[in-house]
Every structure is written in structure tokens, then in C-alpha cells.
Design a protein around this motif. Structure first.
Motif, PDB file in Angstrom:
ATOM      1  N   LEU A 159       7.896 -16.483  78.045  1.00  0.00           N
ATOM      2  CA  LEU A 159       9.300 -16.481  78.433  1.00  0.00           C
ATOM      3  C   LEU A 159      10.071 -16.289  77.083  1.00  0.00           C
ATOM      4  N   GLU A 160       9.908 -16.923  76.116  1.00  0.00           N
ATOM      5  CA  GLU A 160      10.557 -16.462  74.725  1.00  0.00           C
ATOM      6  C   GLU A 160      10.539 -15.038  74.093  1.00  0.00           C
ATOM      7  N   MET A 161       9.318 -14.414  74.564  1.00  0.00           N
ATOM      8  CA  MET A 161       9.368 -13.147  74.387  1.00  0.00           C
ATOM      9  C   MET A 161      10.418 -12.426  75.178  1.00  0.00           C
ATOM     10  N   LEU A 162      10.749 -12.473  76.219  1.00  0.00           N
ATOM     11  CA  LEU A 162      11.433 -12.164  77.542  1.00  0.00           C
ATOM     12  C   LEU A 162      12.754 -12.356  76.888  1.00  0.00           C
ATOM     13  N   LYS A 163      13.263 -13.613  76.579  1.00  0.00           N
ATOM     14  CA  LYS A 163      14.491 -14.138  76.042  1.00  0.00           C
ATOM     15  C   LYS A 163      14.726 -13.227  74.890  1.00  0.00           C
ATOM     16  N   THR A 164      13.881 -13.028  73.895  1.00  0.00           N
ATOM     17  CA  THR A 164      14.170 -12.255  72.929  1.00  0.00           C
ATOM     18  C   THR A 164      14.498 -10.646  73.162  1.00  0.00           C
ATOM     19  N   GLY A 165      13.514 -10.139  74.045  1.00  0.00           N
ATOM     20  CA  GLY A 165      13.773  -8.984  74.697  1.00  0.00           C
ATOM     21  C   GLY A 165      15.207  -8.659  75.195  1.00  0.00           C
ATOM     22  N   ILE A 166      15.596  -9.522  76.138  1.00  0.00           N
ATOM     23  CA  ILE A 166      16.969  -9.739  76.798  1.00  0.00           C
ATOM     24  C   ILE A 166      18.075  -9.693  75.760  1.00  0.00           C
ATOM     25  N   ALA A 167      17.959 -10.626  74.976  1.00  0.00           N
ATOM     26  CA  ALA A 167      18.774 -10.678  73.642  1.00  0.00           C
ATOM     27  C   ALA A 167      19.056  -9.301  72.848  1.00  0.00           C
ATOM     28  N   SER A 168      18.078  -8.783  72.677  1.00  0.00           N
ATOM     29  CA  SER A 168      18.000  -7.412  71.930  1.00  0.00           C
ATOM     30  C   SER A 168      18.636  -6.255  72.957  1.00  0.00           C
ATOM     31  N   THR A 169      18.252  -6.219  74.135  1.00  0.00           N
ATOM     32  CA  THR A 169      18.862  -5.346  75.036  1.00  0.00           C
ATOM     33  C   THR A 169      20.322  -5.465  75.114  1.00  0.00           C
ATOM     34  N   GLU A 170      20.828  -6.770  75.235  1.00  0.00           N
ATOM     35  CA  GLU A 170      22.131  -7.088  75.369  1.00  0.00           C
ATOM     36  C   GLU A 170      22.825  -6.484  74.024  1.00  0.00           C
ATOM     37  N   GLN A 171      22.412  -6.674  72.998  1.00  0.00           N
ATOM     38  CA  GLN A 171      23.111  -6.029  71.743  1.00  0.00           C
ATOM     39  C   GLN A 171      23.051  -4.815  71.881  1.00  0.00           C
ATOM     40  N   LEU A 172      21.914  -3.951  72.144  1.00  0.00           N
ATOM     41  CA  LEU A 172      21.876  -2.765  72.014  1.00  0.00           C
ATOM     42  C   LEU A 172      22.934  -2.135  73.408  1.00  0.00           C
ATOM     43  N   TRP A 173      23.132  -2.702  74.418  1.00  0.00           N
ATOM     44  CA  TRP A 173      24.035  -2.516  75.508  1.00  0.00           C
ATOM     45  C   TRP A 173      25.643  -2.696  74.979  1.00  0.00           C
ATOM     46  N   GLU A 174      25.834  -3.675  74.208  1.00  0.00           N
ATOM     47  CA  GLU A 174      27.028  -3.667  73.614  1.00  0.00           C
ATOM     48  C   GLU A 174      27.538  -2.810  72.647  1.00  0.00           C
ATOM     49  N   GLY A 175      26.416  -2.442  71.915  1.00  0.00           N
ATOM     50  CA  GLY A 175      26.656  -1.291  70.863  1.00  0.00           C
ATOM     51  C   GLY A 175      26.931   0.042  71.599  1.00  0.00           C
ATOM     52  N   LYS A 176      26.273   0.234  72.570  1.00  0.00           N
ATOM     53  CA  LYS A 176      26.516   1.543  73.413  1.00  0.00           C
ATOM     54  C   LYS A 176      27.794   1.403  74.180  1.00  0.00           C
ATOM     55  N   LYS A 177      28.398   0.306  74.446  1.00  0.00           N
ATOM     56  CA  LYS A 177      29.766   0.293  75.165  1.00  0.00           C
ATOM     57  C   LYS A 177      30.644   0.390  73.935  1.00  0.00           C
ATOM     58  N   GLU A 178      30.470  -0.082  72.937  1.00  0.00           N
ATOM     59  CA  GLU A 178      31.385  -0.053  71.893  1.00  0.00           C
ATOM     60  C   GLU A 178      31.503   1.580  71.499  1.00  0.00           C
ATOM     61  N   HIS A 179      30.476   2.200  71.273  1.00  0.00           N
ATOM     62  CA  HIS A 179      30.572   3.664  70.879  1.00  0.00           C
ATOM     63  C   HIS A 179      31.033   4.552  71.827  1.00  0.00           C
ATOM     64  N   LEU A 180      30.952   4.071  73.158  1.00  0.00           N
ATOM     65  CA  LEU A 180      31.488   4.796  74.331  1.00  0.00           C
ATOM     66  C   LEU A 180      33.014   4.471  74.078  1.00  0.00           C
ATOM     67  N   ALA A 181      33.253   3.277  73.830  1.00  0.00           N
ATOM     68  CA  ALA A 181      34.951   3.001  73.747  1.00  0.00           C
ATOM     69  C   ALA A 181      35.579   3.794  72.701  1.00  0.00           C
ATOM     70  N   ARG A 182      35.030   3.901  71.615  1.00  0.00           N
ATOM     71  CA  ARG A 182      35.437   4.784  70.481  1.00  0.00           C
ATOM     72  C   ARG A 182      35.521   6.236  70.664  1.00  0.00           C
ATOM     73  N   CYS A 183      34.624   6.588  71.530  1.00  0.00           N
ATOM     74  CA  CYS A 183      34.413   8.098  71.916  1.00  0.00           C
ATOM     75  C   CYS A 183      35.520   8.510  72.675  1.00  0.00           C
ATOM     76  N   ARG A 184      35.940   7.462  73.684  1.00  0.00           N
ATOM     77  CA  ARG A 184      37.154   7.663  74.764  1.00  0.00           C
ATOM     78  C   ARG A 184      38.380   7.920  73.775  1.00  0.00           C
ATOM     79  N   GLU A 185      38.292   6.751  72.863  1.00  0.00           N
ATOM     80  CA  GLU A 185      39.780   6.571  72.081  1.00  0.00           C
ATOM     81  C   GLU A 185      39.907   8.191  71.186  1.00  0.00           C
ATOM     82  N   ASN A 186      38.778   8.578  70.715  1.00  0.00           N
ATOM     83  CA  ASN A 186      38.860   9.750  69.774  1.00  0.00           C
ATOM     84  C   ASN A 186      39.317  10.856  70.585  1.00  0.00           C
ATOM     85  N   ILE A 187      38.750  10.884  72.047  1.00  0.00           N
ATOM     86  CA  ILE A 187      39.094  12.053  73.033  1.00  0.00           C
ATOM     87  C   ILE A 187      40.600  11.921  73.502  1.00  0.00           C
ATOM     88  N   SER A 188      41.066  10.958  73.293  1.00  0.00           N
ATOM     89  CA  SER A 188      42.757  10.757  73.930  1.00  0.00           C
ATOM     90  C   SER A 188      43.685  10.802  72.765  1.00  0.00           C
TER      91      SER A 188
END
Length: 188
Positions: A159-188
């Protein structure tokens, strides 16, 4: 099989109950037992199999007939219910067996626990129907407390390993969303 002179009044009562139950009655009764897995419930077709499953879940023995009586009453199987009520009235003040025995292999004691099926079983059941071919995980009742503690620790680590994996995946996902948002800003 034992002769009727050495068969306990409880077993004789269950035999009488099994004689009045149809296969449909047995399946209806098995359906009421939430402790039995749905897959195993579907395989129960005889009263003997049902009684063994109930015993394995510690819901039926010489002292515990009330659960089965309640289910029989709920399904309006009054003849079977009355047999057990009469047994309860006349025999429950008597002595109790020191060790529970298997309903399938009548006089064998319950010495094992099938973790996969969540039921107490006898040595014959452990060897014949709860073996590795059936993907069953069987332990001695004496080892059960230690085994449960070990399994709990293992599950907590997973369970602890899964929680760590979920937290890591959430951080990665937030990073991808931020990168996508910056890309959209640069395009417009």
C-alpha cells in the motif's frame, strides 16, 4: 460414514433438514451467505456442501444453528426450520464437542484454514479440493495468527509503495499539464 448409533443428534438433524431441502432451496440459502464467495456459492448444489461451507465460515456447528434457522424462516422453509428449532430446544443444553469436525469428511477435525476460500477445512479437504491445483492457499489453524500478521505487514508495504507511485504519477501529470499550458500560451 458412521452408523446412526454413533452419529450425533446434530448430524442426524442436519440429515433430516437436507432431506426436506430441494436443490433450489439450497442455492437460495447459499445466496444468503455473504461470507461465501459468489463463485463458490454457485457451485453449492447440495445441503451437505452448504453445511460444510457454513461450518467453514464458523456459521454452523452444534451450538450455532440460529443463523441457519433465520435464513430458513426468511425463505419460509418452515419444515426445515422447525427441525432445527426442535434440535435447539432439546439438545443445546448438552455437552459441546471439544473440536469441530468436517461436514464432508464426517469425523475429521478442522485443522487447516484455506485463505483463498476463507474457510476452515479438514486434512482430506486440504489434500483433495483445496490444493495447489485449485489455486488454494492453505495454512494450519495453529499458524493462522502469525500468517495473518505477516500478510498484513506485506499488504501495508504494498500500500505504501502504491501511494508513493500515485504521488509520483500525480506530480508527473501536474508537470505535463503545466508544460502543455505554457505551450498553449506560447502558441497564442
Amino acid at each position: 460414514m458412521t452408523s446412526s448409533s454413533s452419529t450425533s443428534p446434530f448430524r442426524l438433524t442436519l440429515l433430516k433438514v437436507s432431506e426436506v431441502l430441494t436443490e433450489k432451496n439450497v442455492q437460495d440459502l447459499a445466496f444468503l451467505c455473504e461470507d461465501i464467495s459468489p463463485a463458490r456459492r454457485e457451485l453449492i448444489t447440495t445441503a451437505r456442501e452448504l453445511f460444510a461451507a457454513l461450518q467453514g465460515h464458523d456459521l454452523l456447528n452444534e451450538r450455532k444453528v440460529n443463523v441457519l434457522i433465520d435464513w430458513l424462516d426468511e425463505l419460509r422453509l418452515l419444515k426445515a426450520s422447525n427441525l432445527l428449532k426442535n434440535y435447539r430446544k432439546t439438545h443445546l443444553t448438552g455437552h459441546v464437542k471439544a473440536q469441530e469436525t468436517c461436514f464432508i469428511h464426517e469425523d475429521l477435525p478442522l485443522k487447516y484454514f484455506c485463505v483463498s476460500c476463507d474457510s476452515k477445512i479438514c486434512p482430506d479437504c486440504a489434500f483433495k479440493s483445496h490444493n495447489r491445483d485449485a489455486d488454494c492457499d492453505v495454512i494450519s489453524l495453529n499458524e493462522m495468527s502469525n500468517e495473518v500478521s505477516q500478510r498484513r505487514e506485506k499488504l501495508m508495504k504494498e500500500l505504501e509503495m502504491l501511494k508513493t507511485g500515485i504521488a509520483s504519477t500525480e506530480q508527473l501529470w501536474e508537470g505535463k499539464k503545466e508544460h502543455l499550458a505554457r505551450c498553449r500560451e506560447n502558441i497564442s
